[in-house]
Design a protein around this motif. Structure first.
Motif, PDB file in Angstrom:
ATOM      1  N   ALA A  17      -4.102  46.853 -26.398  1.00  0.00           N
ATOM      2  CA  ALA A  17      -2.741  46.629 -25.904  1.00  0.00           C
ATOM      3  C   ALA A  17      -2.437  47.475 -24.679  1.00  0.00           C
ATOM      4  CB  ALA A  17      -1.719  46.906 -27.007  1.00  0.00           C
ATOM      5  N   LEU A  18      -3.296  48.438 -24.388  1.00  0.00           N
ATOM      6  CA  LEU A  18      -3.101  49.244 -23.184  1.00  0.00           C
ATOM      7  C   LEU A  18      -3.371  48.420 -21.932  1.00  0.00           C
ATOM      8  CD1 LEU A  18      -4.788  52.554 -24.368  1.00  0.00           C
ATOM      9  CD2 LEU A  18      -2.377  52.223 -23.863  1.00  0.00           C
ATOM     10  N   ARG A  19      -4.097  47.322 -22.119  1.00  0.00           N
ATOM     11  CA  ARG A  19      -4.403  46.460 -20.961  1.00  0.00           C
ATOM     12  C   ARG A  19      -3.520  45.222 -21.031  1.00  0.00           C
ATOM     13  NH1 ARG A  19     -10.587  45.670 -21.302  1.00  0.00           N
ATOM     14  NH2 ARG A  19     -10.942  47.352 -22.787  1.00  0.00           N
ATOM     15  N   LYS A  20      -2.359  45.360 -20.408  1.00  0.00           N
ATOM     16  CA  LYS A  20      -1.360  44.303 -20.506  1.00  0.00           C
ATOM     17  C   LYS A  20      -1.829  43.010 -19.851  1.00  0.00           C
ATOM     18  CE  LYS A  20       3.582  44.344 -20.233  1.00  0.00           C
ATOM     19  NZ  LYS A  20       4.820  44.945 -19.803  1.00  0.00           N
ATOM     20  N   ASP A  21      -2.712  43.138 -18.866  1.00  0.00           N
ATOM     21  CA  ASP A  21      -3.139  41.945 -18.135  1.00  0.00           C
ATOM     22  C   ASP A  21      -4.300  41.216 -18.795  1.00  0.00           C
ATOM     23  OD1 ASP A  21      -4.853  43.978 -15.617  1.00  0.00           O
ATOM     24  OD2 ASP A  21      -4.130  44.442 -17.633  1.00  0.00           O
ATOM     25  N   ALA A  22      -4.991  41.894 -19.722  1.00  0.00           N
ATOM     26  CA  ALA A  22      -6.064  41.197 -20.433  1.00  0.00           C
ATOM     27  C   ALA A  22      -5.441  40.249 -21.452  1.00  0.00           C
ATOM     28  CB  ALA A  22      -6.957  42.205 -21.146  1.00  0.00           C
ATOM     29  N   PRO A  23      -6.100  39.126 -21.748  1.00  0.00           N
ATOM     30  CA  PRO A  23      -5.473  38.126 -22.624  1.00  0.00           C
ATOM     31  C   PRO A  23      -5.011  38.692 -23.971  1.00  0.00           C
ATOM     32  CG  PRO A  23      -7.518  37.264 -21.720  1.00  0.00           C
ATOM     33  CD  PRO A  23      -7.412  38.675 -21.247  1.00  0.00           C
ATOM     34  N   THR A  24      -5.880  39.476 -24.630  1.00  0.00           N
ATOM     35  CA  THR A  24      -5.479  39.974 -25.948  1.00  0.00           C
ATOM     36  C   THR A  24      -4.390  41.031 -25.827  1.00  0.00           C
ATOM     37  OG1 THR A  24      -7.646  39.471 -26.845  1.00  0.00           O
ATOM     38  CG2 THR A  24      -6.331  41.050 -28.061  1.00  0.00           C
ATOM     39  N   GLY A  25      -4.495  41.865 -24.799  1.00  0.00           N
ATOM     40  CA  GLY A  25      -3.443  42.854 -24.562  1.00  0.00           C
ATOM     41  C   GLY A  25      -2.106  42.171 -24.366  1.00  0.00           C
ATOM     42  N   ALA A  26      -2.131  41.117 -23.543  1.00  0.00           N
ATOM     43  CA  ALA A  26      -0.907  40.365 -23.285  1.00  0.00           C
ATOM     44  C   ALA A  26      -0.377  39.736 -24.570  1.00  0.00           C
ATOM     45  CB  ALA A  26      -1.178  39.284 -22.235  1.00  0.00           C
ATOM     46  N   ALA A  27      -1.288  39.268 -25.402  1.00  0.00           N
ATOM     47  CA  ALA A  27      -0.875  38.656 -26.669  1.00  0.00           C
ATOM     48  C   ALA A  27      -0.136  39.670 -27.548  1.00  0.00           C
ATOM     49  CB  ALA A  27      -2.090  38.094 -27.405  1.00  0.00           C
ATOM     50  N   TYR A  28      -0.643  40.892 -27.603  1.00  0.00           N
ATOM     51  CA  TYR A  28       0.033  41.914 -28.398  1.00  0.00           C
ATOM     52  C   TYR A  28       1.393  42.250 -27.810  1.00  0.00           C
ATOM     53  CZ  TYR A  28      -3.844  42.862 -31.570  1.00  0.00           C
ATOM     54  OH  TYR A  28      -4.802  42.759 -32.539  1.00  0.00           O
ATOM     55  N   HIS A  29       1.487  42.240 -26.490  1.00  0.00           N
ATOM     56  CA  HIS A  29       2.789  42.512 -25.878  1.00  0.00           C
ATOM     57  C   HIS A  29       3.788  41.415 -26.183  1.00  0.00           C
ATOM     58  CE1 HIS A  29       2.422  46.267 -23.525  1.00  0.00           C
ATOM     59  NE2 HIS A  29       1.142  46.025 -23.702  1.00  0.00           N
ATOM     60  N   ALA A  30       3.295  40.196 -26.209  1.00  0.00           N
ATOM     61  CA  ALA A  30       4.188  39.085 -26.551  1.00  0.00           C
ATOM     62  C   ALA A  30       4.662  39.222 -27.998  1.00  0.00           C
ATOM     63  CB  ALA A  30       3.470  37.755 -26.339  1.00  0.00           C
ATOM     64  N   ILE A  31       3.741  39.625 -28.872  1.00  0.00           N
ATOM     65  CA  ILE A  31       4.126  39.815 -30.278  1.00  0.00           C
ATOM     66  C   ILE A  31       5.154  40.935 -30.379  1.00  0.00           C
ATOM     67  CG2 ILE A  31       3.303  40.589 -32.539  1.00  0.00           C
ATOM     68  CD1 ILE A  31       0.716  39.088 -32.020  1.00  0.00           C
ATOM     69  N   ALA A  32       4.935  42.003 -29.615  1.00  0.00           N
ATOM     70  CA  ALA A  32       5.883  43.118 -29.634  1.00  0.00           C
ATOM     71  C   ALA A  32       7.261  42.647 -29.184  1.00  0.00           C
ATOM     72  CB  ALA A  32       5.393  44.246 -28.727  1.00  0.00           C
ATOM     73  N   ALA A  33       7.278  41.813 -28.154  1.00  0.00           N
ATOM     74  CA  ALA A  33       8.553  41.291 -27.654  1.00  0.00           C
ATOM     75  C   ALA A  33       9.254  40.476 -28.734  1.00  0.00           C
ATOM     76  CB  ALA A  33       8.315  40.448 -26.405  1.00  0.00           C
TER      77      ALA A  33
ATOM     78  N   ASP B 186      13.234  36.267 -26.995  1.00  0.00           N
ATOM     79  CA  ASP B 186      12.982  34.841 -27.048  1.00  0.00           C
ATOM     80  C   ASP B 186      11.715  34.499 -26.293  1.00  0.00           C
ATOM     81  OD1 ASP B 186      15.484  32.213 -26.682  1.00  0.00           O
ATOM     82  OD2 ASP B 186      13.751  32.479 -28.003  1.00  0.00           O
ATOM     83  N   VAL B 187      10.592  34.806 -26.882  1.00  0.00           N
ATOM     84  CA  VAL B 187       9.310  34.637 -26.185  1.00  0.00           C
ATOM     85  C   VAL B 187       8.446  33.698 -27.012  1.00  0.00           C
ATOM     86  CG1 VAL B 187       7.181  35.923 -25.682  1.00  0.00           C
ATOM     87  CG2 VAL B 187       9.373  36.904 -25.084  1.00  0.00           C
ATOM     88  N   PRO B 188       7.738  32.781 -26.389  1.00  0.00           N
ATOM     89  CA  PRO B 188       6.903  31.896 -27.208  1.00  0.00           C
ATOM     90  C   PRO B 188       5.776  32.675 -27.901  1.00  0.00           C
ATOM     91  CG  PRO B 188       6.641  31.401 -24.867  1.00  0.00           C
ATOM     92  CD  PRO B 188       7.686  32.461 -24.970  1.00  0.00           C
ATOM     93  N   ALA B 189       5.428  32.255 -29.107  1.00  0.00           N
ATOM     94  CA  ALA B 189       4.355  32.924 -29.838  1.00  0.00           C
ATOM     95  C   ALA B 189       3.054  32.763 -29.060  1.00  0.00           C
ATOM     96  CB  ALA B 189       4.200  32.328 -31.234  1.00  0.00           C
ATOM     97  N   PRO B 190       2.317  33.863 -28.854  1.00  0.00           N
ATOM     98  CA  PRO B 190       1.091  33.755 -28.055  1.00  0.00           C
ATOM     99  C   PRO B 190       0.048  32.918 -28.777  1.00  0.00           C
ATOM    100  CG  PRO B 190       1.248  35.928 -29.043  1.00  0.00           C
ATOM    101  CD  PRO B 190       2.525  35.226 -29.339  1.00  0.00           C
ATOM    102  N   MET B 191      -0.552  32.010 -28.039  1.00  0.00           N
ATOM    103  CA  MET B 191      -1.592  31.165 -28.599  1.00  0.00           C
ATOM    104  C   MET B 191      -2.781  31.212 -27.653  1.00  0.00           C
ATOM    105  SD  MET B 191      -0.142  29.734 -31.211  1.00  0.00           S
ATOM    106  CE  MET B 191      -1.165  28.330 -31.508  1.00  0.00           C
ATOM    107  N   PRO B 192      -3.938  31.565 -28.142  1.00  0.00           N
ATOM    108  CA  PRO B 192      -5.088  31.588 -27.228  1.00  0.00           C
ATOM    109  C   PRO B 192      -5.428  30.162 -26.812  1.00  0.00           C
ATOM    110  CG  PRO B 192      -5.802  31.982 -29.481  1.00  0.00           C
ATOM    111  CD  PRO B 192      -4.317  31.879 -29.512  1.00  0.00           C
ATOM    112  N   HIS B 193      -5.384  29.925 -25.514  1.00  0.00           N
ATOM    113  CA  HIS B 193      -5.717  28.577 -25.052  1.00  0.00           C
ATOM    114  C   HIS B 193      -7.197  28.354 -25.297  1.00  0.00           C
ATOM    115  CE1 HIS B 193      -6.017  31.545 -21.849  1.00  0.00           C
ATOM    116  NE2 HIS B 193      -7.102  30.907 -21.478  1.00  0.00           N
ATOM    117  N   LEU B 194      -7.534  27.139 -25.562  1.00  0.00           N
ATOM    118  CA  LEU B 194      -8.945  26.865 -25.799  1.00  0.00           C
ATOM    119  C   LEU B 194      -9.679  26.999 -24.477  1.00  0.00           C
ATOM    120  CD1 LEU B 194      -8.759  23.786 -28.195  1.00  0.00           C
ATOM    121  CD2 LEU B 194      -8.869  26.192 -28.733  1.00  0.00           C
ATOM    122  N   LYS B 195     -10.539  28.018 -24.437  1.00  0.00           N
ATOM    123  CA  LYS B 195     -11.211  28.256 -23.160  1.00  0.00           C
ATOM    124  C   LYS B 195     -12.361  27.279 -22.997  1.00  0.00           C
ATOM    125  CE  LYS B 195     -11.282  32.709 -24.247  1.00  0.00           C
ATOM    126  NZ  LYS B 195     -11.405  34.151 -24.238  1.00  0.00           N
ATOM    127  N   GLU B 196     -12.300  26.552 -21.935  1.00  0.00           N
ATOM    128  CA  GLU B 196     -13.412  25.634 -21.709  1.00  0.00           C
ATOM    129  C   GLU B 196     -14.564  26.382 -21.063  1.00  0.00           C
ATOM    130  OE1 GLU B 196     -10.865  22.471 -19.701  1.00  0.00           O
ATOM    131  OE2 GLU B 196     -12.616  21.380 -20.388  1.00  0.00           O
TER     132      GLU B 196
END
Lengths: 263, 285, 138
Positions: free
Chosen positions: B238-254, B260-270
């Motif tokens: 979570a210290l890396r806000k710009d990394a996908p998982t870090g960002a996901a934790y920040h969204a959860i924290a919000a 009013d933030v959408p629940a983070p969902m990992p996009h299916l990486k092609e």
């Protein structure tokens, strides 16, 4: 001659105790041994699910302990094998529903009618753990090559040493590529830290998730590389000297070979 | 889709605490071990602290402590939870300030003691006093449903359950939700999703898990090797806000904070090959 | 070529070796926490050895463990009450009864020397104290 009573434990949850119990049991059964698996995780049973036997549960461990049924009534025979049965845990009870003495007695009875009794231990080191190890004469500690898991395994090894039971190690979910890149502890590292006899190394494999979903032990799949691995663990338990293959042992020499290959 | 939005109303988690001017005490539990409770506690705590909240993380896994090592604080642990409960040291002496986040502290578990030594009432009282000092008290619950679990839950007024998309984990969460009872309205974090496996039909999907558990979804975290690396180093993702998982934790924290933030969902990486295939083969993802 | 050697020795600055180091240290700490009896025995043995050279205050000994860099260090705080001569005999003039207060203009006579020794007795220090002053001031 009474069967061997082995508890499969770890301290840390989620490292593969239940999967190991199921697959090692199946591998032993495939080698012609009479095997009984006991789920000691009262309240959070999963051994039945992993083997796909959840719909066949009639009686459970606690009911046997309370004398409401015989052991043989509670044992569920897995029809895919000649001699593999499981004694499921109770789901709606708590771990204090059974005492160490009661559990030991049940394990002893199971040992009288089998070559191996494998006990699936709950996570942690509380009463459930104490009950599970009380019934056993030997232990297999399962760990993944990760910091928290090894730390917890170390604690468990300490507790087992206090009770004087022989302990062996299975390193589960090894990711060779991460070991090679230096981002995961190697099997050598883990053995050095825990200092107990290594009996198996199992690589991380997506197959496990799929087979658990379907309730089919991976050893039933002829094409699976995990089948051979669990078979080797079974053979080592039987006393055979079976060498560990190269991917399993990414120590200094593993790196030497990789470095030479990479040029 | 899973566009769950947190709303500010009287029944929203934390509303009661806010009204009482107390911090929120949230227990993070799962039943099944190894699904990511400790990692979640460390990362959610870090993300909340990075937003400026005063956060204390309580390691309730007496005898098998790991929150300290996940945060990289293991060498700074001098006293622990039981010392505080036994009143042999003050809370201030036992709290370990985090290395990375200014407003984050850790109350470590004891390692050489047993869970049976925790007095439930004292635990409740301790959590209450922590609520007076911190905006968030996150309690890292041990695996299982034994005494350790009960004590961890004792002081909490909210619960987050962590689940992986696997049959045993889902089953255990279901049991835990039952045991938590009516006092709690647990929210769910799905951890270690592997989108590729879901696509191949070899792993439960988020929809599958939701259909069984029917809990408000805080977010979904994808499985990645990076988690192991960060635990090796003791530096929560979570210290890396710009990394996908870090960002996901920040969204959860919000969301936890009521935003009013959408629940983070990992996009299916092609993967590159899939994209190639879809270009040449005309396949639609 | 450098890559070859890096791979050979696993030196990529990677998290695996960090993890191994941290784990080694944390397990040492865990084991110490789990062995209070061993620590008590160690304290007793330590005191026995040091007592061959100096007299110590057994009740006030403190032992703690601290992580320093890449190692775990043991810190011992051992109050020293007096120092024996090398032949095992205590120094002359070590008294326990209070000395008479000297007059303000008296030279540094035996009473003052005794007071200085008593002050040294009371001071706490870590490790072995330096060689004491002899009584040659007399």
């Amino acid at each position: 001659m009474s069967g061997r009573r082995i508890v499969i434990t770890s301290g840390k949850g989620g490292v593969g105790k239940t999967t190991t119990t199921a697959n090692l049991g199946a591998a032993l059964a495939k080698r012609g041994k009479r095997v009984i698996l006991i789920d000691a995780d009262i309240g959070l049973r999963n051994l039945d699910l992993v083997l796909g036997l959840e719909k066949r549960i009639v009686f459970d461990l606690v009911e046997v302990a309370e004398g409401r049924c015989q052991l043989r009534q509670a044992l569920i025979k897995d029809k895919r094998f000649d001699s593999l049965s499981i004694l499921p845990a109770a789901q709606t009870r708590e771990k204090d529903a059974i005492t160490e003495e009661q559990f030991s007695a049940i394990v002893a009875r199971a040992a009288e009618q089998s070559d191996y009794v494998l006990i699936d231990c709950p996570a942690g080191i509380e009463a459930g753990f104490r009950n599970a190890i009380a019934g056993a004469a030997e232990a297999i500690v399962v760990t993944t090559p990760e910091v928290s898991a090894i730390r917890d395994a170390d604690r468990v090894v300490g507790k087992l040493n206090d009770r004087g039971k022989p302990i062996r190690l299975i390193v589960n979910r090894l990711r060779s590529e991460m070991v090679r890149s230096g981002d995961m502890l190697s099997v050598d590292d883990v053995c050095e830290i825990l200092a107990i006899e290594l009996v198996g190394v199992v690589p991380d494999d997506e197959e496990i998730i799929d087979t658990t979903n379907r309730g089919e032990p991976v050893v039933l799949d002829e094409t699976s590389r995990l089948r051979a691995i669990y078979d080797k663990i079974a053979r080592r338990l039987e006393g055979e000297i079976v060498p560990f293959t190269s991917f399993e042992n990414q120590g200094f020499f593993g790196r030497l070979i990789d470095a030479m290959k990479a040029g | 889709m899973h566009e769950l939005k947190a709303t500010r109303d009287e029944k929203a988690p934390g509303a009661a605490a806010a009204a009482a001017k107390l911090g929120r005490a949230i227990v993070i539990t799962s039943g099944k071990g190894g699904v990511g409770k400790t990692t979640t506690t460390a990362n959610l705590g870090t993300a909340l602290a990075q937003r400026g909240a005063r956060v204390v993380l309580v390691d309730a896994d007496i005898g098998l402590r790991n929150l300290d090592i996940v945060l990289g604080l293991e060498s700074r642990v001098k006293h622990h939870l039981l010392d505080v409960l036994d009143e042999t040291v003050s809370l201030d002496d036992a709290l370990v300030p985090d290395k990375h986040s200014e407003t984050l502290s850790l109350l470590p578990a004891a390692q050489a003691r047993e869970k049976e030594e925790v007095d439930t009432e004292k635990m409740r009282a301790l959590i209450q006093s922590l609520r007076e000092r911190f905006d968030y008290v996150l309690i890292d619950c041990p695996a299982g449903i034994e005494l350790g679990f009960k004590n961890a839950v004792a002081g909490a007024d909210e619960a987050i359950v962590v689940c992986t998309p696997e049959v045993s984990a889902v089953r255990d969460v279901d049991r835990v939700v039952g045991l938590l009872g009516n006092r709690f309205k647990p929210q769910l974090i799905i951890n270690r999703l592997r989108p590729q496996l879901v696509k191949k039909g070899k792993m439960l999907s988020v929809d599958d898990v939701n259909a069984i558990l029917r809990l408000p979804l805080l977010g979904v975290i994808a499985d990645e090797p990076e988690i192991i690396v960060t635990t090796n180093r003791g530096e929560p993702l979570a210290l890396r806000k710009d990394a996908p998982t870090g960002a996901a934790y920040h969204a959860i924290a919000a969301r936890v904070a009521g935003e009013d933030v959408p629940a983070p969902m990992p996009h299916l990486k092609e993967t590159f090959l899939e994209r190639l295939g879809s270009i040449f083969g005309g396949k639609r993802p | 070529m450098i890559e070859f050697f890096k791979k050979l020795f696993g030196q990529t600055g990677s998290s695996g070796s960090t993890a191994k180091e941290r784990l080694r240290l944390v397990l040492m700490t865990d084991h110490l926490e789990l062995a209070p009896d061993m620590i008590e025995a160690m304290k007793r043995d330590l005191v026995d050895v040091i007592s061959r050279y100096v007299e110590v205050d057994r009740d006030k000994i403190e032992v703690s463990f601290e992580q320093q860099d890449k190692a775990l260090a043991m810190l011992a705080n051992i109050p020293i009450l007096s120092v024996n001569r090398t032949n095992g005999q205590p120094l002359p003039g070590i008294v326990t009864e209070p000395a008479e207060p000297p007059s303000a203009l008296a030279p540094a006579g035996p009473e003052t020397v005794k007071r200085r020794r008593r002050r040294r007795k009371k001071s706490k220090s870590q490790g072995v104290v330096a060689a004491p002053e002899t009584a040659s001031a007399l």
